[in-house]
Design an enzyme around this catalytic site. Structure first.
Site, PDB file in Angstrom:
ATOM      1  N   LYS A  64     -43.062  93.615 119.641  1.00  0.00           N
ATOM      2  CA  LYS A  64     -43.424  94.117 120.976  1.00  0.00           C
ATOM      3  C   LYS A  64     -43.398  95.639 121.063  1.00  0.00           C
ATOM      4  CE  LYS A  64     -42.817  90.122 123.850  1.00  0.00           C
ATOM      5  NZ  LYS A  64     -42.149  89.475 124.987  1.00  0.00           N
ATOM      6  N   LYS A  79     -48.904  82.246 117.593  1.00  0.00           N
ATOM      7  CA  LYS A  79     -48.323  81.222 118.462  1.00  0.00           C
ATOM      8  C   LYS A  79     -48.992  81.228 119.832  1.00  0.00           C
ATOM      9  CE  LYS A  79     -44.580  83.814 120.491  1.00  0.00           C
ATOM     10  NZ  LYS A  79     -43.223  84.053 120.851  1.00  0.00           N
ATOM     11  N   LYS A 120     -47.931  83.391 126.491  1.00  0.00           N
ATOM     12  CA  LYS A 120     -48.367  83.883 127.802  1.00  0.00           C
ATOM     13  C   LYS A 120     -48.995  85.255 127.688  1.00  0.00           C
ATOM     14  CE  LYS A 120     -43.983  82.497 129.280  1.00  0.00           C
ATOM     15  NZ  LYS A 120     -42.881  82.238 130.175  1.00  0.00           N
TER      16      LYS A 120
HETATM   17  P1  TYM Z   1     -40.087  82.386 126.628  1.00  0.00           P
HETATM   18  O1  TYM Z   1     -40.125  82.561 128.099  1.00  0.00           O
HETATM   19  O2  TYM Z   1     -41.028  83.208 125.804  1.00  0.00           O
HETATM   20  O3  TYM Z   1     -40.343  80.870 126.257  1.00  0.00           O
HETATM   21  C1  TYM Z   1     -39.596  79.800 126.840  1.00  0.00           C
HETATM   22  C2  TYM Z   1     -39.364  78.718 125.790  1.00  0.00           C
HETATM   23  O4  TYM Z   1     -40.612  78.240 125.273  1.00  0.00           O
HETATM   24  C3  TYM Z   1     -40.592  78.301 123.847  1.00  0.00           C
HETATM   25  N1  TYM Z   1     -41.950  78.604 123.368  1.00  0.00           N
HETATM   26  C4  TYM Z   1     -42.585  77.911 122.406  1.00  0.00           C
HETATM   27  N2  TYM Z   1     -42.236  76.840 121.685  1.00  0.00           N
HETATM   28  C5  TYM Z   1     -43.138  76.366 120.786  1.00  0.00           C
HETATM   29  N3  TYM Z   1     -44.373  76.908 120.600  1.00  0.00           N
HETATM   30  C6  TYM Z   1     -44.772  77.991 121.320  1.00  0.00           C
HETATM   31  N4  TYM Z   1     -45.991  78.509 121.147  1.00  0.00           N
HETATM   32  C7  TYM Z   1     -43.861  78.544 122.276  1.00  0.00           C
HETATM   33  N5  TYM Z   1     -43.923  79.594 123.138  1.00  0.00           N
HETATM   34  C8  TYM Z   1     -42.746  79.621 123.796  1.00  0.00           C
HETATM   35  C9  TYM Z   1     -39.616  79.427 123.522  1.00  0.00           C
HETATM   36  O5  TYM Z   1     -39.103  79.302 122.223  1.00  0.00           O
HETATM   37  C10 TYM Z   1     -38.555  79.242 124.582  1.00  0.00           C
HETATM   38  O6  TYM Z   1     -37.608  78.261 124.197  1.00  0.00           O
HETATM   39  N6  TYM Z   1     -36.049  85.069 125.378  1.00  0.00           N
HETATM   40  C11 TYM Z   1     -36.502  83.782 125.893  1.00  0.00           C
HETATM   41  C12 TYM Z   1     -35.888  83.417 127.230  1.00  0.00           C
HETATM   42  C13 TYM Z   1     -34.394  83.438 127.223  1.00  0.00           C
HETATM   43  C14 TYM Z   1     -33.538  82.466 126.632  1.00  0.00           C
HETATM   44  C15 TYM Z   1     -32.209  82.918 126.917  1.00  0.00           C
HETATM   45  C16 TYM Z   1     -33.740  81.294 125.915  1.00  0.00           C
HETATM   46  C17 TYM Z   1     -33.612  84.384 127.814  1.00  0.00           C
HETATM   47  N7  TYM Z   1     -32.296  84.079 127.612  1.00  0.00           N
HETATM   48  C18 TYM Z   1     -31.107  82.204 126.479  1.00  0.00           C
HETATM   49  C19 TYM Z   1     -32.624  80.592 125.470  1.00  0.00           C
HETATM   50  C20 TYM Z   1     -31.315  81.043 125.761  1.00  0.00           C
HETATM   51  C21 TYM Z   1     -38.004  83.840 126.083  1.00  0.00           C
HETATM   52  O7  TYM Z   1     -38.567  84.881 126.302  1.00  0.00           O
HETATM   53  O8  TYM Z   1     -38.605  82.592 126.101  1.00  0.00           O
END
Ligand code: TYM
Length: 338
Positions: free
Chosen positions: A115, A201, A204
């Site tokens: 990023k 992947k 969003k």
């Molecule tokens: P975020 O908002 O990008 O995504 C939320 C969840 O969706 C999963 N995910 C995917 N899994 C499979 N294939 C994909 N293409 C895909 N895109 C997204 C992500 O792995 C995630 O589980 N940093 C995290 C949010 C967060 C978090 C936490 C998660 C903040 N604090 C504590 C777990 C524990 C994030 O940006 O996820």
């Protein structure tokens, strides 16, 4: 058992989020809360300000994401559903953990490298310390299990390193302050890929909406996105080994497998030898059938701001209570007088 996970409210919930994480959140809620475990699921709105954002959009997306999660099956009576901004303990613990996290650990994070890109000097400090807030998110509740997609694995490893070092430096072996959390990653849906590029992947932040299926897409949009998905000209193989080196084909067959609850070999036994002209309409119909009830529930809920705000307020109240003992223990361990 403590199950904790989060999602950034930065736009629509897409199929990658759903198959990689949210389906597991619901399954773990359904299986474990009945046995006395606590599930905490939150909107990582504080993480969302690490990138440039429009404040009004963040507020709207936060409510929409609550509606989407409830539509997917998160039950606010059984799970604690809240947003970070209403639970200041997340930020407080992050600061306490900043003393333990090392610059070198954060420098190695692939999300930071991706990023920030070449413009590290211009990246926000929040983007750099993002994984420390994520560590605070889970350590605050003594999480034992964290259901996430593969892309969050490295951040969870960092959370474990932070917990381990803090316990070593500031607690006795007999009375550690933090529990080391285990990531729970679904083997078949760990990484759902973009419909436009089988090596990126589904995300969003991809500028092309054609690259992802949003849970709110209507039937025509889903069919059209699947039909336009990038593929190669070969027919489908009849065994999983034949998908090697065919990233787009592997992704579409994988999505079909998880959505139908069947294994890849049985899908290929049915479609092997046929072209995508036959497979894509079948995949599109399956997605429409499975996602339609979620989209309908979402449409019913999304305008009801009073209910959505009440869900967040109740969840935050419960989360604050659950967070307090660990936060107190962390302050005390560091010798901070309050
Ligand atoms: P975020 O908002 O990008 O995504 C939320 C969840 O969706 C999963 N995910 C995917 N899994 C499979 N294939 C994909 N293409 C895909 N895109 C997204 C992500 O792995 C995630 O589980 N940093 C995290 C949010 C967060 C978090 C936490 C998660 C903040 N604090 C504590 C777990 C524990 C994030 O940006 O996820």
């Amino acid at each position: 058992m403590r199950i904790v996970s989060g999602i950034q409210p930065t736009g629509n919930l897409h199929l990658g989020n759903y198959l990689g994480a949210i389906r597991n959140w619901v399954a773990m809620q359904d299986e474990w809360t009945a046995k006395g475990a606590t599930c905490l699921y939150f909107l990582a709105d504080l993480h969302a300000i690490s990138m440039p954002h429009v404040p009004a959009d963040l507020a709207a997306n936060t409510r929409e994401m609550v509606a989407a999660l409830v539509a997917c099956g998160i039950d606010p009576d059984r799970s604690v559903l809240f947003n970070q901004a209403q639970v200041p303990a997340h930020v407080e613990l992050q600061w306490l953990l900043n003393g333990t996290a090392r610059m070198g650990w954060l420098n190695r994070m692939t999300q930071w490298k991706d990023k920030a890109g070449k413009n590290r000097e211009g990246a926000s400090v929040a983007l750099f310390t993002y994984p420390v807030l994520q560590a605070a998110d889970v350590l605050l509740y003594q999480a034992t299990h964290v259901p996430v997609g593969e892309d969050q694995k490295q951040h969870l490893e960092l959370a474990r390193d932070v917990a381990q070092k803090f316990n070593n430096d500031f607690a006795s072996e007999a009375a550690p302050v933090f529990t080391l959390p285990d990531p729970i990653i679904p083997p078949q849906a760990a990484r759902i890929m973009s419909l436009r590029d089988g090596n990126a992947k589904m995300s969003k932040s991809d500028p092309s909406d054609q690259s992802r299926i949003n849970l709110t897409d209507d039937a025509d949009t889903i069919m059209q996105k699947v039909k336009k998905a990038r593929t190669d000209p070969e027919p489908l193989p009849s065994e999983a080994a034949g998908l090697e080196g065919r990233a787009e084909a592997r992704n579409l067959v994988g999505i079909y497998a998880v959505m139908s609850g069947r294994d890849v070999d049985s899908i290929l036994a049915e479609f092997g030898g046929q072209g995508f002209g036959a497979f894509k309409p079948a995949l599109g119909e399956l997605l429409v059938e499975r996602l339609a009830p979620i989209a309908a529930r979402y449409r019913d809920l999304r305008e009801d701001h009073t209910t959505l705000d009440a869900i967040l307020a109740t969840g935050a109240q419960k989360a604050r209570t659950l967070a307090q003992p660990t936060l107190d223990a962390a302050y005390a361990a560091l010798g901070l007088v309050r």
